[in-house]
Design an enzyme around this catalytic site. Structure first.
Site, short mmCIF file in Angstrom:
data_model
loop_
_atom_site.label_atom_id
_atom_site.label_comp_id
_atom_site.label_asym_id
_atom_site.label_seq_id
_atom_site.Cartn_x
_atom_site.Cartn_y
_atom_site.Cartn_z
N GLU A 1 0.91 -1.13 0.07
CA GLU A 1 -0.04 0.12 0.00
C GLU A 1 0.75 1.38 -0.06
O GLU A 1 1.48 1.46 1.13
CB GLU A 1 -0.87 -0.04 1.15
CG GLU A 1 -1.73 -1.30 1.40
CD GLU A 1 -2.89 -1.66 0.57
OE1 GLU A 1 -3.21 -0.69 -0.34
OE2 GLU A 1 -3.31 -2.96 0.43
N CYS B 1 -1.70 9.49 2.84
CA CYS B 1 -1.39 8.98 1.39
C CYS B 1 -2.59 9.47 0.59
O CYS B 1 -2.54 9.73 -0.53
CB CYS B 1 -1.31 7.52 1.50
SG CYS B 1 -2.66 6.88 2.37
P1 NAP Z 1 8.38 4.95 4.66
O1 NAP Z 1 9.59 5.90 4.91
O2 NAP Z 1 8.58 4.22 3.22
O3 NAP Z 1 8.47 3.92 6.07
C1 NAP Z 1 7.54 2.91 6.10
C2 NAP Z 1 7.85 1.79 6.79
O4 NAP Z 1 9.19 0.74 6.16
C3 NAP Z 1 8.77 2.22 8.04
O5 NAP Z 1 8.35 1.14 9.20
C4 NAP Z 1 10.31 2.04 7.91
O6 NAP Z 1 11.02 2.03 9.03
C5 NAP Z 1 10.38 0.96 7.03
N1 NAP Z 1 11.36 0.69 6.27
C6 NAP Z 1 12.04 1.63 5.70
N2 NAP Z 1 13.14 1.05 5.17
C7 NAP Z 1 13.15 -0.18 4.86
C8 NAP Z 1 13.75 -1.23 4.55
N3 NAP Z 1 14.92 -1.26 3.53
N4 NAP Z 1 13.23 -2.56 4.60
C9 NAP Z 1 12.25 -2.79 5.51
N5 NAP Z 1 11.36 -1.72 5.92
C10 NAP Z 1 11.82 -0.43 5.61
O7 NAP Z 1 7.24 5.73 4.80
P2 NAP Z 1 6.48 6.44 5.90
O8 NAP Z 1 7.56 7.88 5.57
O9 NAP Z 1 6.57 5.94 7.33
O10 NAP Z 1 4.97 6.84 5.39
C11 NAP Z 1 4.77 7.80 4.54
C12 NAP Z 1 4.49 6.96 3.45
O11 NAP Z 1 3.61 6.13 3.43
C13 NAP Z 1 3.71 7.93 2.22
O12 NAP Z 1 4.37 7.45 0.72
C14 NAP Z 1 2.36 7.47 2.27
O13 NAP Z 1 1.63 7.96 0.96
C15 NAP Z 1 2.49 6.07 2.44
N6 NAP Z 1 1.24 5.72 2.95
C16 NAP Z 1 0.35 4.84 2.21
C17 NAP Z 1 -0.75 4.47 2.45
C18 NAP Z 1 -1.75 3.57 1.90
O14 NAP Z 1 -2.62 2.83 2.40
N7 NAP Z 1 -1.65 3.47 0.64
C19 NAP Z 1 -1.27 4.67 3.98
C20 NAP Z 1 -0.44 5.47 4.67
C21 NAP Z 1 0.69 6.01 4.13
P3 NAP Z 1 11.72 3.38 9.54
O15 NAP Z 1 10.88 4.14 10.14
O16 NAP Z 1 12.50 2.52 10.63
O17 NAP Z 1 12.66 3.93 8.62
#
Ligand code: NAP
Ligand code: MG
Length: 527
Positions: free
Chosen positions: A290, A324
């Site tokens: 997602e 998002c």
């Molecule tokens: P993010 O930076 O992509 O991080 C998401 C999760 O992935 C965090 O738990 C992060 O851990 C982890 N992560 C980072 N690098 C990783 C790796 N190499 N391997 C495994 N896990 C890893 O996203 P965010 O900044 O938290 O959230 C914002 C994003 O989420 C936006 O793009 C938003 O659009 C999207 N989003 C989508 C939805 C949907 O339903 N489509 C809903 C909400 C949000 P760390 O925090 O420790 O880096």
């Protein structure tokens, strides 16, 4: 502990809450403050586990405040969580689904009892206003209950199939859906309850065991959810909660052959990396992604101006644009453009910004220093190539001085500018004048994302809009939010194109099945 809340909270009904809600939230906030700085372990195989290194969970509205101290888990912790989940799988998957959903419903009731405490922790660690924070917990509860309801409605996905006409034999055929095994849930900071709890609820109802890794900015909300599951009597090892950097703990989990399926919610870049890394295994494992959004709003010349302006401002700036589903591209037909933009600017300037736990404030800070810098860089780019109509600066005076506060920003930008296609994830939205609805639709669909969208205009135009738009969740003429505010069972949530991988929306009819593989049993006996 407070009894279950006496009213139904959703994102669309949250605008006029009863006084009781505020009072209970304030009491919970006081309890949280009395425990500031407390240390919280990971939960692996039912036990609290502590790591050498720690993560300080700070309040983005006042970075002097340490809400709690969390564990910077290691690769070893990730592996022991997977081992615990593996060990618990035979027992949990063979627990009758009726018993599993009984435990999950009990956990949901505990979340309901603790909604104010979970909401207060979330408001502080994310910087989310109190209504949005309570809404996120209420959504999580709804997702738990919905997953349980779907198990019941489908009789646990057991079905008799047709009998093949064998001469001299009788055949009976049965289809069942069975869990995969160990399910990994990786969640983002912005909806730390619903996007941890929702996938976990489906994985668990289906009979998988779970390893949950929340975002490093928001470890507390998921810890409180994991406690509800533990306190409800979900056996040790069935749900494991690990914390630590995505680049180390998260990557170790993704690289492990011990994971049978994953639900990742987060950014497009991290999600696509996970997709590729997870795909290097010896067989294909389910990968529910997602991802981000770049959600358009199209406004026809026939739209009601006040409805459109209200919905657009709520969706552009709710949670400081860090949804998002945030409305980030506004295409307005020329005859309405000047008036509507003026009204959007006026409403944006009236938004109250400050401590998100204060009931008066609609906007809090952005989540961390990196987002704060992103905002400033985007603003420089907008100033260079476009025109800022309101906002365009960080707020640093007085009470704002210790937090990551950014003024909500509306800007005009040439239609060929790169930021029309880039998810900014801060309180910035861009507006443009279009000459026809067809032109607007062409622009709306010309991005890699396809999560949510909004439309304002006549009913006939809305039919056209729903037919043409390439996105998973679409709204017309909604004042409660142009592109935001989906609710399980009402607006199942998921994205097309670069916004999601499964094509099936969470909180909808087809979602729970993603967590199970089908098995057929054919029995034959002589006639
Ligand atoms: P993010 O930076 O992509 O991080 C998401 C999760 O992935 C965090 O738990 C992060 O851990 C982890 N992560 C980072 N690098 C990783 C790796 N190499 N391997 C495994 N896990 C890893 O996203 P965010 O900044 O938290 O959230 C914002 C994003 O989420 C936006 O793009 C938003 O659009 C999207 N989003 C989508 C939805 C949907 O339903 N489509 C809903 C909400 C949000 P760390 O925090 O420790 O880096
Ligand atoms: Mg992040």
């Amino acid at each position: 502990m407070a009894p279950e809340s006496s009213f139904k909270l959703t994102y669309a009904t949250m605008f006029n809450p009863p006084e009781e809600l505020h009072q209970r939230f304030d009491e919970a906030l006081a309890r949280l403050k009395a425990n500031f700085g407390k240390e919280y372990g990971m939960i692996i195989d039912g036990k609290d586990v502590f790591a050498q290194e720690k993560i300080e969970n700070r309040f983005p509205a006042d970075t002097d405040v340490v809400i709690g101290v969390f564990q910077k888990g290691s690769a070893e912790d990730a592996k022991s969580a997977l081992a615990a989940a593996r060990k618990a799988f035979p027992g949990w998957s063979h627990t009758p689904w009726q018993k599993r959903i009984e435990l999950l419903r009990k956990a949901a009731s505990l979340m309901d009892e603790r909604i104010y405490d979970i909401g207060a922790a979330m408001a502080m660690e994310v910087g989310k206003n109190r209504m949005e924070a309570l809404g996120d917990v209420a959504e999580t509860i709804a997702l738990f209950r919905y997953a349980c309801q779907r198990m019941e409605e489908t009789n646990g996905f057991e079905a008799e199939m047709g009998a093949d006409p064998l001469v001299g034999f009788v055949s009976t055929n049965k289809s069942v859906l069975r869990p995969y095994g160990v399910w990994l849930v990786i969640s983002p900071f912005n909806f730390p309850a619903a996007l941890s709890g929702g996938p976990a609820a489906s994985a668990l109802a289906a009979g998988n065991t779970v390893v949950l890794k929340p975002a490093s900015d928001t470890p507390m909300t998921s810890r409180l959810l994991a406690e509800c599951l533990r306190d409800a009597g979900v056996p040790a090892g069935v749900v494991n909660y690990v914390t630590g950097p995505g680049s180390s703990v998260g990557q170790t989990l993704i690289d492990s052959p011990e994971v049978d399926g994953v639900t990742f919610t987060g950014s497009y870049d991290v999600g696509m990396k996970i997709y590729r890394d997870f795909g290097t295994s010896r067989w294909v494992r389910p990968t529910i992604l997602e991802l981000g959004g770049k959600n358009p709003v199209i406004v026809s010349r026939h739209a009601d101006l006040e409805t459109a302006a209200t919905g657009i401002v709520r969706s552009a700036f709710g949670l400081q644009g860090q949804k998002c589903s945030a409305a980030s591209r506004i295409y307005i037909e020329a005859p309405l453009y000047d008036k509507l933009v003026a009204r959007i600017v006026e409403m944006t300037e009236a938004l109250k910004i400050g401590d998100p736990t204060d009931r008066a404030n609609m906007l809090g800070p952005v989540v961390n220093k990196s987002s704060y810098k992103d905002y400033q860089n985007f603003v420089s780019e907008l100033k260079e190539s476009g025109k800022i109509l309101t906002g365009g600066k960080v707020l640093t005076d007085g009470a704002y001085s210790k937090g990551y506060f950014c003024a909500p920003t509306v800007a005009e930008l040439p239609l060929n500018h790169r930021l029309w296609k880039h998810e900014m994830f801060v309180p910035i939205t861009t507006v443009a004048k279009v000459n026809s609805l067809d032109e607007a639709m062409k622009l709306a669909n010309d991005v890699e994302y396809g999560l949510t969208s909004g439309f304002y205009g006549s009913d006939e135009e809305a039919d056209w809009f729903f037919d043409k738009i390439e996105a998973g969740v679409n709204y017309s003429n909604r004042a409660q939010g142009a592109t935001t505010g989906a609710w399980p069972g009402f607006q199942p949530f998921g994205g097309w194109k670069g916004s999601g991988s499964s094509g099936k929306n969470a909180g909808g009819l087809h979602y729970l099945q993603l967590y199970m593989h089908e098995q057929i049993y054919t029995r034959v006996r002589k006639a």
